[in-house]
Design an enzyme around this catalytic site. Structure first.
Site, PDB file in Angstrom:
ATOM      1  NE  ARG A  45      -0.617   0.888   4.846  1.00 20.30           N
ATOM      2  CZ  ARG A  45      -0.441   2.157   5.157  1.00 20.30           C
ATOM      3  NH1 ARG A  45      -0.856   3.113   4.348  1.00 20.30           N
ATOM      4  NH2 ARG A  45       0.162   2.517   6.270  1.00 20.30           N
ATOM      5  CG  LEU A  46       2.009   3.635  -2.606  1.00 21.88           C
ATOM      6  CD1 LEU A  46       1.913   4.242  -3.989  1.00 21.88           C
ATOM      7  CD2 LEU A  46       3.418   3.779  -2.062  1.00 21.88           C
ATOM      8  CG  ASP A  47       1.122   6.397   4.137  1.00 23.98           C
ATOM      9  OD1 ASP A  47       0.689   5.281   4.483  1.00 23.98           O
ATOM     10  OD2 ASP A  47       2.131   6.927   4.621  1.00 23.98           O
ATOM     11  CE1 TYR A  48      -7.662   9.919   0.451  1.00 29.03           C
ATOM     12  CE2 TYR A  48      -6.831  11.695   1.837  1.00 29.03           C
ATOM     13  CZ  TYR A  48      -7.761  11.218   0.936  1.00 29.03           C
ATOM     14  OH  TYR A  48      -8.783  12.030   0.505  1.00 29.03           O
TER      15      TYR A  48
END
Length: 124
Positions: A45-48
């Site tokens: 995942r990548l942060d928002y």
């Protein structure tokens, strides 16, 4: 029996998009706003509030291979920050940081020349 072909999608996740397909709070973009492929899930995942390459797959084995912390799969990030990080900030990354869920592994961190990439919206 026909051999199954696993799907692998490379997606350039925009700023302020959640790395999931659903959201309980209305008004935030998710992967569903961009990807209409059933049965795929992010491998990581990548942060928002970050952007960049995100891998999605329908192969649980591949997803596990990429994300299982016991495998210690090395990942490379190019991080753009406001200003220039102080040497002690890079040293802390190189030593590992304490997060809410424990210590990170030591990172290889260094300054690089500004790459020629797409414009960031909003700009940093």
């Amino acid at each position: 029996m026909k051999a199954r072909k696993d799907r692998l999608i490379l997606f350039n996740k925009p700023f302020q998009v959640l790395c999931q397909f659903s959201e309980e709070r209305p008004g935030r973009s998710t992967l569903a706003d961009f990807i209409d492929v059933p049965g795929v899930y992010p491998a990581g995942r990548l942060d928002y509030d970050s952007e960049g390459l995100l891998l999605l797959t329908d192969s649980g084995d591949l997803q596990h291979l990429i994300t299982d912390p016991r495998r210690k799969t090395e990942k490379t990030y190019l991080v753009q920050v406001e200003g220039s990080p102080a040497p002690d900030a890079l040293d802390r990354l190189k030593s590992g940081l304490r997060l809410q869920d424990g210590m990170t592994l030591p990172a290889k961190a260094r300054l690089v020349e500004t790459p020629d990439i797409w414009p960031r919206v909003p700009a940093i």
